[in-house]
Design a protein around this motif. Structure first.
Motif, mmCIF file in Angstrom:
data_model
loop_
_atom_site.group_PDB
_atom_site.id
_atom_site.type_symbol
_atom_site.label_atom_id
_atom_site.label_comp_id
_atom_site.label_asym_id
_atom_site.label_seq_id
_atom_site.Cartn_x
_atom_site.Cartn_y
_atom_site.Cartn_z
ATOM 1 N N ASP A 1 32.923 -22.839 -55.317
ATOM 2 C CA ASP A 1 32.184 -21.739 -55.914
ATOM 3 C C ASP A 1 33.212 -21.084 -56.169
ATOM 4 N N SER A 2 34.775 -21.282 -54.940
ATOM 5 C CA SER A 2 36.142 -20.239 -55.959
ATOM 6 C C SER A 2 36.611 -21.143 -57.528
ATOM 7 N N ILE A 3 36.187 -22.295 -57.420
ATOM 8 C CA ILE A 3 36.599 -23.049 -58.416
ATOM 9 C C ILE A 3 35.364 -22.035 -60.081
ATOM 10 N N ALA A 4 34.241 -21.971 -59.926
ATOM 11 C CA ALA A 4 33.471 -21.242 -60.609
ATOM 12 C C ALA A 4 34.073 -20.240 -60.613
ATOM 13 N N THR A 5 34.180 -19.606 -59.674
ATOM 14 C CA THR A 5 34.582 -18.049 -60.211
ATOM 15 C C THR A 5 36.077 -17.938 -60.548
ATOM 16 N N ALA A 6 37.061 -19.155 -60.595
ATOM 17 C CA ALA A 6 38.448 -18.982 -61.194
ATOM 18 C C ALA A 6 37.734 -19.520 -63.002
ATOM 19 N N ALA A 7 37.231 -20.121 -62.996
ATOM 20 C CA ALA A 7 36.678 -20.111 -64.852
ATOM 21 C C ALA A 7 35.567 -19.358 -64.848
ATOM 22 N N GLY A 8 34.829 -18.628 -64.448
ATOM 23 C CA GLY A 8 34.367 -17.661 -65.162
ATOM 24 C C GLY A 8 32.436 -18.657 -64.977
ATOM 25 N N ALA A 9 32.612 -19.796 -64.665
ATOM 26 C CA ALA A 9 31.362 -20.372 -64.843
ATOM 27 C C ALA A 9 30.038 -20.506 -63.444
ATOM 28 N N ALA A 10 28.586 -20.369 -63.895
ATOM 29 C CA ALA A 10 27.899 -21.212 -62.752
ATOM 30 C C ALA A 10 28.545 -21.244 -61.464
ATOM 31 N N ALA A 11 27.669 -20.833 -60.325
ATOM 32 C CA ALA A 11 27.820 -22.173 -59.372
ATOM 33 C C ALA A 11 27.480 -23.376 -58.872
ATOM 34 N N ILE A 12 27.576 -24.025 -58.126
ATOM 35 C CA ILE A 12 26.395 -25.658 -58.205
ATOM 36 C C ILE A 12 25.994 -25.953 -56.997
ATOM 37 N N THR A 13 26.345 -24.868 -56.406
ATOM 38 C CA THR A 13 26.156 -24.789 -54.558
ATOM 39 C C THR A 13 24.767 -24.307 -54.118
ATOM 40 N N ALA A 14 24.236 -23.403 -54.968
ATOM 41 C CA ALA A 14 22.882 -22.699 -54.018
ATOM 42 C C ALA A 14 21.977 -24.174 -53.842
ATOM 43 N N SER A 15 21.418 -25.118 -54.784
ATOM 44 C CA SER A 15 20.343 -25.921 -53.445
ATOM 45 C C SER A 15 21.149 -26.933 -52.651
ATOM 46 N N ALA A 16 22.320 -26.736 -52.688
ATOM 47 C CA ALA A 16 23.009 -27.197 -51.817
ATOM 48 C C ALA A 16 23.277 -26.694 -50.287
ATOM 49 N N ARG A 17 23.674 -25.197 -50.404
ATOM 50 C CA ARG A 17 23.733 -24.754 -48.835
ATOM 51 C C ARG A 17 22.260 -24.168 -48.650
ATOM 52 N N GLU A 18 21.190 -24.335 -48.875
ATOM 53 C CA GLU A 18 19.804 -24.193 -48.812
ATOM 54 C C GLU A 18 19.235 -25.210 -47.851
ATOM 55 N N VAL A 19 19.837 -26.711 -48.000
ATOM 56 C CA VAL A 19 19.673 -28.078 -47.230
ATOM 57 C C VAL A 19 20.495 -27.838 -46.108
ATOM 58 N N TRP A 20 21.684 -27.450 -46.527
ATOM 59 C CA TRP A 20 23.605 -27.718 -45.637
ATOM 60 C C TRP A 20 23.179 -26.504 -44.604
ATOM 61 N N ALA A 21 22.333 -25.449 -45.087
ATOM 62 C CA ALA A 21 22.375 -24.181 -44.313
ATOM 63 C C ALA A 21 22.173 -24.616 -42.618
#
Length: 287
Positions: A267-287
């Motif tokens: 998420d930090s890399i995505a923020t630095a790149a001005g891009a959308a996060a790729i983690t949303a679905s995974a966070r739900e699975v790994w919560a």
């Protein structure tokens, strides 16, 4: 220069290096692309036999074979069998390109077991140009080459990093994997400004970018790939993306953190790149 003009298909903004140890986590992410170490893919009867999870991933997102043993910077001609291995991986994964390093790993039949930097000279450019030509003639897909973190400085080097890379891409037409973590490591170890070094590089030839962590030790900054990406490297990601719309990929090669920490880094890399996060679905699975 557009992606089409560079013969590089569009990749998603944020990628991740595929490693068997974190394959289950990657399965639940939504990466724009992934990269796999080509030498980790089994070859049988001249055909690549990727891991089933990797094959399934390649059906959803581009997967790029990343070589570590071609020795493009070695004075000996590149070995056809090693080029064939890269080509076989690209064919099995239906990859849009392959990548390797601006380095040598063997000389006179002796294996170094490490990526060694080439001197930044005209003679080294001649060697790289010959080996890149041999490689691209056999691959069948475009080749991108990566700048490495140099732990030694050859005294005969008479070109800057930017001059060397610019000359290389102009002479060969090769693409670049611009590792901003390596730009940072080299600049820090040479007492230079990483932002200024990045600003001088030929970013119009970048196919995608690497990001990784490191740590300071014994008066030297080590590009470890086992530590979190530092803030200064993330600032380089932002600076690069302000100049060119290039995909960015996290490299992790050991000491894998818990899933939540890996997601935070992505998420930090995505923020630095001005891009959308790729983690949303995974966070739900790994919560």
């Amino acid at each position: 220069m557009s992606a089409t003009e560079r013969l590089v298909p569009t990749l998603g903004d944020i990628g991740l290096g595929w490693r068997r140890e974190i394959a289950g986590v990657i399965d639940d992410l939504t990466p724009g692309f992934c990269e796999v170490i080509a030498e980790s893919v089994p070859i049988r009867r001249r055909r690549a036999r990727p891991d089933a999870r990797l094959t399934a991933l390649a059906a959803k997102v581009p997967v790029i074979p990343h070589g570590v043993a071609l020795s493009l910077g070695g004075v000996d001609p590149v070995q056809p069998a090693r080029i064939a291995r890269l080509a076989a991986c690209a064919a099995a994964l239906e990859s849009p390109l392959v990548s390797e390093h601006i380095a040598f790993v063997r000389a006179g039949g002796v294996e170094a077991g490490h990526l060694l930097p080439v001197p930044r000279t005209g003679e080294a450019l001649d060697v790289l140009a010959r080996n890149i030509k041999r490689t691209t003639e056999q691959l069948g897909v475009p080749l991108a080459v990566e700048n490495i973190a140099a732990f030694v400085e050859w005294p005969e080097s008479d070109l800057s990093d930017s001059e060397f890379l610019t000359e290389l891409v102009e002479r060969t037409g090769v693409l670049l994997v611009l590792d901003v973590a390596n730009v940072y490591a080299n600049a820090r170890n040479r007492g230079l400004d990483p932002q200024r070094e990045l600003a001088r590089l030929p970013v119009e030839r970048v196919a995608y970018s690497h990001v990784a962590g490191g740590r300071q030790g014994d008066g030297f900054y080590h590009d470890t790939h086992t530590d979190p990406t530092p803030p200064d490297v993330l600032e380089l990601v932002t600076a690069l993306r302000e100049r060119v719309d290039t995909p960015v990929m996290l490299e992790r090669d050991g000491r894998y953190p818990p899933a939540a920490e890996l997601f935070d880094e992505l998420d930090s890399i995505a923020t630095a790149a001005g891009a959308a996060a790729i983690t949303a679905s995974a966070r739900e699975v790994w919560a």
